[in-house]
Design a protein around this motif. Structure first.
Motif: not given
Length: 503
Positions: A52, A74, A76, A352, A375, A378
């Motif tokens: 990921s 995902f 970040w 996570a 969601t 990360l």
């Protein structure tokens, strides 16, 4: 019996037929997506987190991946994660591997759904167990377990052996939480093999992760039977521990609080079943993540002798000739704490956390989300975001946590313990324990890496450096007892009041 997650137990807003992202097509996904298989081509089921991270670097701050018939979003990017921290619009989502742990941990602090009442009850009953007064009481027991570690390392050193860092850190942190929280001794340092509790725990964590990488759980029939055996062993171990405590008085530790304390407002107590689940939660979460954090920190200290020398000089200066450091002396190891924080930045051992919309909203004003849409954040990528951490974000540099640097960064960019009301209740316990242990090891040893070793990260929901062994040299600390100057230190993002923390 393994617990099953019923529809009624799922959070409100859960949609099995859709993700709840009306404009999902606007979110990028990996190229060469295949029918049925989705984006699994070239993926390694043993390292889904690192896969990921690789896609994150390619696709940007928000993206999606599909595995068979399931699609995940995902996130970040720092601005997106900061918006997800808004507790009026988002809450913890129990999904993926965390939900897979419910057969063993049920509605424990880490795995409870937001609407389950036992989470708030347990949090309110147990939060005083992490107050300053309680932490001072745990400190001598932490020292005693650390002495067992150094005795073990002294024997390895005398025999000319390299030390097994992840294995020994796991022994240390398991014994620490068992002693301080539950008055129990697993005898880890007297064993040549891991304690069966550790083996069962690793089995359940690994199985929970594997469930995310197969299209049909029926394919894991043999592994499922082993998982049931592991869960049974964990339950029996904890039941024996609780049964022994009911016949003998404790000293006000976490188990006593679970068994005896009533809620200050409602007078409620934790049920026997919930006590079991909370004990398992604390024994597993209370040692697995801290052992990983210590292991990564020791890896980086061994690889950066200049940083290790600076940290060691601080220990010699602050602790001086004190044979046994007191509770307050641990917080004065500010550079050592920066080493720990920087290790947690690069490799947060809980890598996570998931957030779900509690009502229809837009993420950062761009991406519509219906109630229940969720969601996965990360954390290692958030904490490597070059827009926040600079072009050298992959480099190990504890000075990123110097006071001025901390003040200059926006909030919600360092999240190794999660976020919001459900962030880790034991963060101060873990940070005190890890800082103390690093100080003791730096004062006693020079750390020498294996030149041939290259960092490999093992994944079992949590992260751990795989196969890490270090060579030791015994040292004599500097006997400088002059008081250390108080450094200008900004309050850490992690030093929040205990009663404002959750899980």
């Amino acid at each position: 019996m393994a617990e099953t997650t019923t529809q009624a137990a799922r959070p409100r807003g859960f949609r099995s037929a859709e993700l709840g992202w009306p404009e999902l097509h606007r979110i990028p996904h990996p190229p060469r997506r295949l029918p049925l298989l989705g984006d699994v081509l070239g993926a390694d089921r043993r390292t889904p987190l690192q896969d990921s991270l690789r896609f994150a670097r390619q696709l940007g701050p928000i993206y999606r991946r599909k595995a068979f018939n399931r699609e995940f979003v995902f996130v970040w990017g720092a601005d997106l994660v900061a918006d997800l921290a808004d507790e009026s619009r988002f809450a913890k989502h129990v999904g993926l591997g965390v939900a897979n742990l419910r057969p063993v941990a049920g509605d424990g602090l880490f795995t409870a759904y937001n609407h389950e009442p036992n989470w708030q009850l347990a949090h309110d009953v147990l939060a005083p167990g992490f107050s300053r007064e309680a932490m001072e009481g745990y400190h001598p027991m932490m020292l005693a377990v650390a002495e067992r570690l150094t005795d073990h390392w002294d024997r390895e050193l005398a025999a000319g052996q390299a030390v097994d860092v992840p294995g020994d850190m796991t022994k240390l942190t398991l014994e620490t939480i068992a002693r301080t929280g539950f008055g129990h001794d697993f005898g880890s340092f007297e064993r040549s093999r891991p304690h069966p509790f550790v083996s069962a725990m690793v089995g359940t964590l690994t199985y929970a992760q594997r469930l995310n990488s197969v299209p049909f759980p029926q394919l894991l029939r043999r592994a499922a039977r082993r998982n049931e055996d592991d869960i049974s062993y964990l339950n029996r171990t904890v039941d024996d521990l609780v049964r022994a405590r009911r016949t003998a008085s404790g000293d006000g530790d976490l188990l006593d609080r679970m068994l005896e304390t009533t809620h200050p407002e409602t007078g409620e107590r934790l049920s026997a079943e919930n006590v079991r689940r909370q004990v398992i939660t604390f024994l597993v979460a209370g040692h697995e993540t801290t052992s990983g954090a210590l292991s990564f920190a020791l890896h980086y200290l061994a690889r950066h002798p200049d940083i290790a020398a600076r940290a060691r000089a601080e220990v010699d200066r602050v602790w001086g000739g004190t044979a046994v450091p007191g509770y307050d002396q641990v917080a004065k190891l500010r550079y050592v704490r920066r080493v720990l924080d920087e290790s947690l930045r690069l490799w947060p051992t809980a890598p996570a956390f998931a957030r779900e919309a509690v009502r229809d909203t837009e993420l950062a004003g761009v991406h519509p989300m219906r109630q229940g849409a969720w969601t996965l954040v990360l954390t290692p990528m958030l904490q490597r975001d070059p827009a926040v951490w600079g072009a050298d974000a992959e480099r190990f540099d504890p000075d990123r946590f110097e006071a001025k640097a901390v003040r200059s960064r926006p909030p919600h960019t360092f999240k190794p313990f999660g976020t919001g009301a459900r962030a880790c209740i034991g963060r101060q316990f873990a940070l005190h324990e890890a800082t103390l242990v690093l100080g003791l090891l730096l004062r006693r040893y020079e750390l020498r890496p294996d030149p041939a070793y290259r960092l490999r990260v093992a994944e079992r929901l949590t992260l751990m450096p795989e196969g890490l062994r270090l060579h030791l040299e015994r040292r004599t600390p500097t006997a400088d007892v002059s008081p250390a100057a108080d450094l200008d230190e900004a309050p850490s993002e992690l030093r929040c009041p205990v009663h404002g923390a959750g899980d």
